[in-house]
Design a protein around this motif. Structure first.
Motif, PDB file in Angstrom:
ATOM      1  N   THR A 179      62.876  28.658  57.728  1.00 22.97           N
ATOM      2  CA  THR A 179      62.293  29.707  56.893  1.00 22.97           C
ATOM      3  C   THR A 179      61.868  29.193  55.525  1.00 22.97           C
ATOM      4  O   THR A 179      61.134  29.871  54.808  1.00 22.97           O
ATOM      5  CB  THR A 179      63.286  30.876  56.713  1.00 22.97           C
ATOM      6  OG1 THR A 179      64.487  30.395  56.104  1.00 22.97           O
ATOM      7  CG2 THR A 179      63.612  31.523  58.052  1.00 22.97           C
ATOM      8  N   ASP A 180      62.332  27.991  55.171  1.00 23.47           N
ATOM      9  CA  ASP A 180      61.916  27.369  53.905  1.00 23.47           C
ATOM     10  C   ASP A 180      60.655  26.525  54.068  1.00 23.47           C
ATOM     11  O   ASP A 180      60.093  26.054  53.073  1.00 23.47           O
ATOM     12  CB  ASP A 180      63.030  26.472  53.354  1.00 23.47           C
ATOM     13  CG  ASP A 180      64.167  27.268  52.759  1.00 23.47           C
ATOM     14  OD1 ASP A 180      63.906  28.352  52.200  1.00 23.47           O
ATOM     15  OD2 ASP A 180      65.326  26.816  52.852  1.00 23.47           O
ATOM     16  N   TYR A 181      60.206  26.328  55.316  1.00 27.15           N
ATOM     17  CA  TYR A 181      59.086  25.417  55.566  1.00 27.15           C
ATOM     18  C   TYR A 181      57.873  26.146  56.134  1.00 27.15           C
ATOM     19  O   TYR A 181      57.044  25.561  56.823  1.00 27.15           O
ATOM     20  CB  TYR A 181      59.531  24.282  56.496  1.00 27.15           C
ATOM     21  CG  TYR A 181      60.531  23.375  55.823  1.00 27.15           C
ATOM     22  CD1 TYR A 181      60.120  22.310  55.022  1.00 27.15           C
ATOM     23  CD2 TYR A 181      61.889  23.608  55.936  1.00 27.15           C
ATOM     24  CE1 TYR A 181      61.035  21.500  54.376  1.00 27.15           C
ATOM     25  CE2 TYR A 181      62.819  22.803  55.294  1.00 27.15           C
ATOM     26  CZ  TYR A 181      62.385  21.751  54.521  1.00 27.15           C
ATOM     27  OH  TYR A 181      63.304  20.946  53.871  1.00 27.15           O
TER      28      TYR A 181
ATOM     29  N   GLN B 271      54.880  29.350  54.896  1.00 22.93           N
ATOM     30  CA  GLN B 271      54.310  29.938  53.687  1.00 22.93           C
ATOM     31  C   GLN B 271      53.812  31.341  53.989  1.00 22.93           C
ATOM     32  O   GLN B 271      52.940  31.518  54.839  1.00 22.93           O
ATOM     33  CB  GLN B 271      53.147  29.080  53.172  1.00 22.93           C
ATOM     34  CG  GLN B 271      52.597  29.492  51.825  1.00 22.93           C
ATOM     35  CD  GLN B 271      53.646  29.490  50.720  1.00 22.93           C
ATOM     36  OE1 GLN B 271      54.474  28.595  50.664  1.00 22.93           O
ATOM     37  NE2 GLN B 271      53.601  30.496  49.863  1.00 22.93           N
TER      38      GLN B 271
ATOM     39  N   THR C 129      57.748  31.515  52.172  1.00 26.99           N
ATOM     40  CA  THR C 129      59.124  31.370  52.649  1.00 26.99           C
ATOM     41  C   THR C 129      59.684  32.757  52.968  1.00 26.99           C
ATOM     42  O   THR C 129      59.300  33.748  52.354  1.00 26.99           O
ATOM     43  CB  THR C 129      59.993  30.681  51.600  1.00 26.99           C
ATOM     44  OG1 THR C 129      59.920  31.418  50.366  1.00 26.99           O
ATOM     45  CG2 THR C 129      59.539  29.247  51.366  1.00 26.99           C
TER      46      THR C 129
ATOM     47  N   LYS D 126      63.496  35.499  49.371  1.00 24.12           N
ATOM     48  CA  LYS D 126      62.477  34.463  49.184  1.00 24.12           C
ATOM     49  C   LYS D 126      61.129  35.134  48.922  1.00 24.12           C
ATOM     50  O   LYS D 126      61.091  36.240  48.366  1.00 24.12           O
ATOM     51  CB  LYS D 126      62.444  33.540  50.406  1.00 24.12           C
ATOM     52  CG  LYS D 126      63.788  32.837  50.658  1.00 24.12           C
ATOM     53  CD  LYS D 126      63.735  31.929  51.871  1.00 24.12           C
ATOM     54  CE  LYS D 126      65.121  31.393  52.215  1.00 24.12           C
ATOM     55  NZ  LYS D 126      65.127  30.597  53.459  1.00 24.12           N
TER      56      LYS D 126
ATOM     57  N   SER E 256      58.657  36.257  50.994  1.00 25.15           N
ATOM     58  CA  SER E 256      57.973  37.101  51.986  1.00 25.15           C
ATOM     59  C   SER E 256      58.180  38.595  51.756  1.00 25.15           C
ATOM     60  O   SER E 256      57.648  39.409  52.504  1.00 25.15           O
ATOM     61  CB  SER E 256      58.452  36.739  53.397  1.00 25.15           C
ATOM     62  OG  SER E 256      59.831  37.087  53.549  1.00 25.15           O
TER      63      SER E 256
END
Length: 329
Positions: A273-275, A277, A279, A320, A322
């Motif tokens: 989920t950090d990789y 766009q 996040t 994050k 989103s």
């Protein structure tokens, strides 16, 4: 005739504890004293042949996983492997591939391999599971689901769903699309959804559309391509991070700007989920800690130490990019 089940029931301990007592295994002094008294009172005589079959230690733990392509399962296994090595146990790992009959067969196979105990990463516990577990006469630990009268460790899935719902409401969202999975998986399919729905109970003018999809990113992606154009939701809740990633991919292909078109969140805290766009906001789960603590709990059971039947692990909301506050119209 008095049986080992009768002794366990009268003493208020697991059948595996009585078995260790009868085989001169490790049990607490208080438990041993209690069992001494009950055996004397009942005149119970153990089957010496059966005892001889149980005498040899294998130092092996059986682990049954639901599928191979799961980030959360891999994290749990990492913790299990780490702690098992520290505690001097080897692992036998079997995969049920989300097939209940295969899962039941794996339990039988591990018992025949004379493992010391079994850890099952479960979707559900049926009566067939309960019969096998009861007859196994070895410590058994269920992970990921609550199981009445069976030692289990689960995540606070209802609370996680409730937290996501309250978070979305606080951001001003009232129109929701929920991508869930079958309620056959009680934790992911039922508890997360129910927690989310209950969080909206006293909130006026809410609308929720529920789509049942799959753990598979491919299927979730196809379902999202079909469902998103029909939706007016300003917030999309996904029962797992993999589903959230699939929904985000579909949104990008539909040329939706996220989170301006709608916010998205998942459950799991997966590194993936950090990789992407943007996040993805997620409920983070302590998967590796679950594996470590599972072996600690199973070791206690093997040593005759009583533990609570249910252990619940917490989770944490990680905000994050989103998700955003809904703009006032």
């Amino acid at each position: 005739m008095v049986t080992i089940n009768d002794i366990a029931r009268q003493a208020g301990v697991a059948k595996s504890t009585v078995s260790r007592y009868l085989n001169n295994g490790s049990v607490s002094s208080a438990t041993r004293k209690k069992l001494d008294e009950i055996v004397k009172e009942t005149g119970y005589t153990p089957n010496t042949f059966a005892r001889s079959l149980k005498a040899a230690k294998t130092n092996m733990i059986g682990v049954i996983i639901p599928r191979l392509n799961s980030a959360s399962t891999n994290e749990v296994l990492s913790g299990i492997d780490q702690k098992a090595r520290e505690n001097g146990y080897d692992l036998i790992i079997t995969n049920s591939n989300q097939n209940m009959q295969r899962e039941l067969g794996n339990i039988q196979t591990l018992i025949k391999q004379k493992v010391e105990g079994i850890i099952l990463l479960a979707r559900e516990i049926t009566e067939s599971h309960r019969k096998l577990i009861n007859d196994a006469n070895i410590p058994f630990l269920v992970l990921g689901q609550k199981a009445e009268a069976i030692h289990s460790m689960a995540y606070a899935d209802y609370e996680a769903g409730y937290t996501i719902g309250r978070y979305a409401v606080e951001l001003g969202h009232r129109d929701f699309l929920f991508f869930g999975v079958s309620e056959q998986d009680k934790a992911v399919g039922s508890e997360r959804k129910n927690g989310f729905l209950d969080s909206l109970e006293n909130v006026t003018e809410t609308n929720v559309t529920i789509i049942e999809t799959s753990f598979s990113k491919r299927i979730a992606y196809q379902d999202a391509l079909t469902s998103l154009p029909k939706s007016t939701a300003s917030y999309v809740v996904c029962a797992t991070d993999n589903i959230a990633i699939a929904v985000l991919k579909a949104a990008v292909e539909l040329e939706y700007s996220i989170p301006e078109k709608f916010s998205i969140s998942g459950f799991g805290g997966y590194e993936e989920t950090d990789y992407v766009q943007p996040t993805i906001t997620t409920m983070s789960y302590p998967y590796k800690e679950m594996g470590i603590q599972a072996v600690e709990n199973l070791t206690k059971l093997l040593e005759g130490t009583d533990i609570p039947y249910e252990t619940l692990l917490p989770n944490e909301l990680i905000v994050k990019n989103s998700t955003i506050r809904k703009k006032k119209v």
